[in-house]
Design an enzyme around this catalytic site. Structure first.
Site, PDB file in Angstrom:
ATOM      1  N   ALA A 143      44.802  47.157  49.550  1.00  0.00           N
ATOM      2  CA  ALA A 143      43.761  46.708  48.413  1.00  0.00           C
ATOM      3  C   ALA A 143      42.353  46.085  48.815  1.00  0.00           C
ATOM      4  O   ALA A 143      42.320  45.710  49.972  1.00  0.00           O
ATOM      5  CB  ALA A 143      44.528  45.456  47.812  1.00  0.00           C
ATOM      6  N   LYS A 144      41.614  46.153  47.813  1.00  0.00           N
ATOM      7  CA  LYS A 144      40.252  45.530  48.283  1.00  0.00           C
ATOM      8  C   LYS A 144      39.987  44.752  47.055  1.00  0.00           C
ATOM      9  O   LYS A 144      40.879  43.987  46.963  1.00  0.00           O
ATOM     10  CB  LYS A 144      38.940  46.836  48.034  1.00  0.00           C
ATOM     11  CG  LYS A 144      39.024  47.569  48.934  1.00  0.00           C
ATOM     12  CD  LYS A 144      37.492  48.560  48.793  1.00  0.00           C
ATOM     13  CE  LYS A 144      37.233  49.675  49.931  1.00  0.00           C
ATOM     14  NZ  LYS A 144      36.038  50.344  49.609  1.00  0.00           N
ATOM     15  N   GLY A 145      39.016  44.455  46.582  1.00  0.00           N
ATOM     16  CA  GLY A 145      38.929  43.310  45.255  1.00  0.00           C
ATOM     17  C   GLY A 145      38.011  43.940  44.501  1.00  0.00           C
ATOM     18  O   GLY A 145      37.337  44.731  44.635  1.00  0.00           O
ATOM     19  N   VAL A 146      38.180  43.263  43.286  1.00  0.00           N
ATOM     20  CA  VAL A 146      37.279  43.687  42.212  1.00  0.00           C
ATOM     21  C   VAL A 146      37.019  42.559  41.261  1.00  0.00           C
ATOM     22  O   VAL A 146      36.587  42.608  40.191  1.00  0.00           O
ATOM     23  CB  VAL A 146      37.980  44.843  41.437  1.00  0.00           C
ATOM     24  CG1 VAL A 146      39.098  44.158  40.394  1.00  0.00           C
ATOM     25  CG2 VAL A 146      36.997  45.617  40.571  1.00  0.00           C
ATOM     26  N   GLY A 147      36.856  41.275  41.968  1.00  0.00           N
ATOM     27  CA  GLY A 147      36.496  40.032  41.176  1.00  0.00           C
ATOM     28  C   GLY A 147      34.972  40.033  40.749  1.00  0.00           C
ATOM     29  O   GLY A 147      34.772  40.354  39.906  1.00  0.00           O
ATOM     30  N   GLU A 148      33.982  39.747  41.873  1.00  0.00           N
ATOM     31  CA  GLU A 148      32.627  39.783  41.662  1.00  0.00           C
ATOM     32  C   GLU A 148      31.953  41.145  41.426  1.00  0.00           C
ATOM     33  O   GLU A 148      31.016  41.316  40.623  1.00  0.00           O
ATOM     34  CB  GLU A 148      32.059  39.256  42.782  1.00  0.00           C
ATOM     35  CG  GLU A 148      30.595  38.716  42.335  1.00  0.00           C
ATOM     36  CD  GLU A 148      29.881  38.149  43.552  1.00  0.00           C
ATOM     37  OE1 GLU A 148      30.760  37.381  44.413  1.00  0.00           O
ATOM     38  OE2 GLU A 148      28.603  37.938  43.759  1.00  0.00           O
TER      39      GLU A 148
END
Ligand SMILES: Cc1cc2nc3c(=O)[nH]c(=O)nc-3n(C[C@H](O)[C@H](O)[C@H](O)COP(=O)(O)OP(=O)(O)OC[C@H]3O[C@@H](n4cnc5c(N)ncnc54)[C@H](O)[C@@H]3O)c2cc1C
Ligand code: SF4
Lengths: 187, 313
Positions: A143-148
């Site tokens: 996974a990576k991230g998708v918050g910001e």
């Protein structure tokens, strides 16, 4: 190019990355091997706006946003996060601003009455969000991230969309009626 | 109420309770220690239409009831739309027309306990040296608030009268005389003194040739936002020929602003783009914008033009 074509291109490019076979147990990849390696997240946003030249009012009518999130561990969570990013980004572009009284430094809008966030009717009529899942070797379980990242595409895209609509780049955020009308007047 | 300087009538409470909660105080708005609920007065929420007599509104009629009244929608569409443009559906269900007219201004210095400005009995207007993007462009003096009500310009455009109860008994006056500017008294926005009540609103039956329009420019979407500028327009016309014009703006001055110069320019004329531009220009001729609100001059002119066109469509 229509918004749909543009999205297809982005999806093809990002999907073209090797990922482990279905069913492979990948485990946590935050290993010592990757010390000092940073993750790169990617995303793209496509926005269409209407500008009322009589009042400077900007309405976002369509938003399309696609993100490279690595493996989506909770796909519904990812989609919801991007939806939230769309709305947050529209607010950042058009209305959100902490306003200080210059001589005293006191915040004059320390409440949600004067600190403007859009209500639900500020959400564009058409919102399409999607993600692609290239396996990421650094993140946990690919996974990576998708918050910001979900917040970022909206405001530059809205600046560009306003330019496309009325031929002027508004050089500040938020792009309030005063800012839009001033920019049009200086054209 | 008259004997107690710290007593205040409360209707829906949607404005008054905000003041109390934020603990904003000053000479014009003391810390109220007695609230008198006027919703219990029988018949005070009536909405009554009579072809010969016109429309009578009790001050306790809610904005929602006025917006959805079939007679108001049919004969006074400018008022129905103005009532429906205020605040949000939940506030319109509790908020009354009397409270809407008598609500206090939203100036962010006034509603902030840190600033003791003229309107609170202090001796400075912080909007002059500070942030004034949403303040007055017309008729400001000492104080530069804009009148916050959406309903008030519609009532004025319809030539409504206010009946008030004072220490001297009942009195009726046009809304043009009901609202007062800072020059007359910086602590108030209308003629009511401590203990006075607005008891009745009345307006005549509009001419069958009257076309109406209400337009509100606001900062976001369509809900929950005060007007940057709004305009209520009633045009009596035969085709392109204008017989009479009534145009009132809010969001531009400390009281709802009747665009007399525009009305005069339009009356008796044949509508054209040139005429509308000239009328709108005349209405804003005396605008004196502050450091950050000159954009409102353009919006006001554009909305006057747009609303006359809409009323005549
Ligand atoms: C978040 C928010 C957004 C809003 N947005 C808008 C908007 O866009 N446009 C708009 O027009 N308004 C707006 N409003 C204001 C709203 O319309 C008013 O708060 C409401 O109409 C007030 O009615 P009320 O019955 O609740 O009044 P109350 O709060 O009970 O009373 C308001 C004031 O009027 C006095 N008063 C009430 N009735 C009488 C009477 N009969 N005689 C004498 N004095 C009286 C009270 O003493 C009090 O000082 C907004 C309010 C809020 C809180
Ligand atoms: S505009 Fe009026 S209410 Fe606002 S700071 Fe100035 S004096 Fe006070």
């Amino acid at each position: 190019m229509t918004i749909e074509d543009a999205v297809d291109v982005v999806v093809v490019v990002v999907d073209d990355v090797a990922r482990p076979a279905e069913g492979t147990i990948v485990g946590s990849a935050r290993a010592a091997d990757f010390e000092g390696v940073s993750q790169k997240t990617f995303g793209a946003g496509f926005y269409e706006v209407e500008v009322d030249p009589a009042t400077g009012f900007v309405r976002v009518i369509e938003a399309v946003q696609v993100h490279d999130v690595g493996r989506a561990i909770n796909p519904m969570g990812v989609i919801n996060q991007i939806h939230g990013g769309v709305m947050h980004g529209i607010n950042k572009a058009l209305t959100e601003e902490l306003i200080y009284d210059p001589p005293t430094g006191v915040v004059v809008n320390p409440n949600l009455d004067e600190y403007k966030l859009h209500m639900i009717d500020g959400m564009p009529e058409r919102v399409q969000v999607d993600f692609v899942e290239p396996y990421d070797v650094v993140g946990p379980y690919g996974a990576k991230g998708v918050g910001e990242p979900a917040l970022l595409p909206a405001s530059p895209a809205i600046h560009a969309a306003i330019y496309d609509a009325v031929g002027v780049y508004v050089n500040r955020q938020p792009m309030t009626q005063a800012a839009v009308l001033r920019a049009i007047a200086e054209l | 109420m008259r004997a107690n300087p710290e007593a205040r009538p409360i209707a829906g409470g949607s404005d008054l309770l905000g003041w109390i909660k934020e603990d904003v105080q000053g000479t014009g708005e003391p810390r109220w220690n007695l609230l008198v609920d006027i919703r219990t007065i029988p018949g005070s929420d009536e909405i009554r239409f009579d072809e010969a007599d016109g429309l009578t509104l009790g001050p306790l009629a809610t904005l929602d009831a006025i917006e959805h009244s079939p007679e108001v929608q049919d004969r006074y569409p400018v008022l129905s739309r103005a009532a429906g443009a205020a605040a949000s559906p939940n506030i319109r269900h509790v908020g009354t027309i009397g409270g809407n007219i008598n609500q206090r201004p939203r100036c962010w210095y006034l509603r902030n306990t840190e600033f003791d400005c003229y309107k609170k009995g202090g001796n400075f207007c912080f909007a002059v040296t500070g942030k004034n993007e949403y303040h007055a462009i017309l008729n400001g003096e000492l104080c530069y608030i804009v009148h916050p009500s959406d309903a008030a310009p519609a009532l004025m455009a319809l030539h409504a009268d206010a009946t008030i109860r004072t220490a001297d008994g009942e009195q009726t006056m046009p809304f043009d005389e009901y609202f007062i500017g800072p020059r007359q008294d910086v602590l108030r926005e209308n003629v009511l003194q401590q203990g006075d009540l607005l008891t009745r609103i009345h307006m005549p039956t509009p001419s069958p040739n009257a076309g109406m329009s209400f337009i509100k420019a606001q900062r976001r979407g369509e809900t929950y936002d005060f007007a940057v500028v709004n305009v209520a327009t009633v045009i009596v016309h035969e085709g392109d020929q204008i017989e009479d014009a009534s145009i009132v703006l809010s969001g531009v001055a400390p009281t709802p602003f009747r665009a007399v110069a525009a009305e005069d320019a339009l009356r008796g004329q044949t509508v054209s783009d040139g005429l509308l531009q000239q009328a709108a220009g005349a209405a804003l001729l005396r605008a004196r914008p502050m450091t950050e609100n000159a954009y409102k001059v353009g919006i006001s002119k554009n909305l006057i033009v747009r609303s006359v066109r809409e009323a005549m469509a």
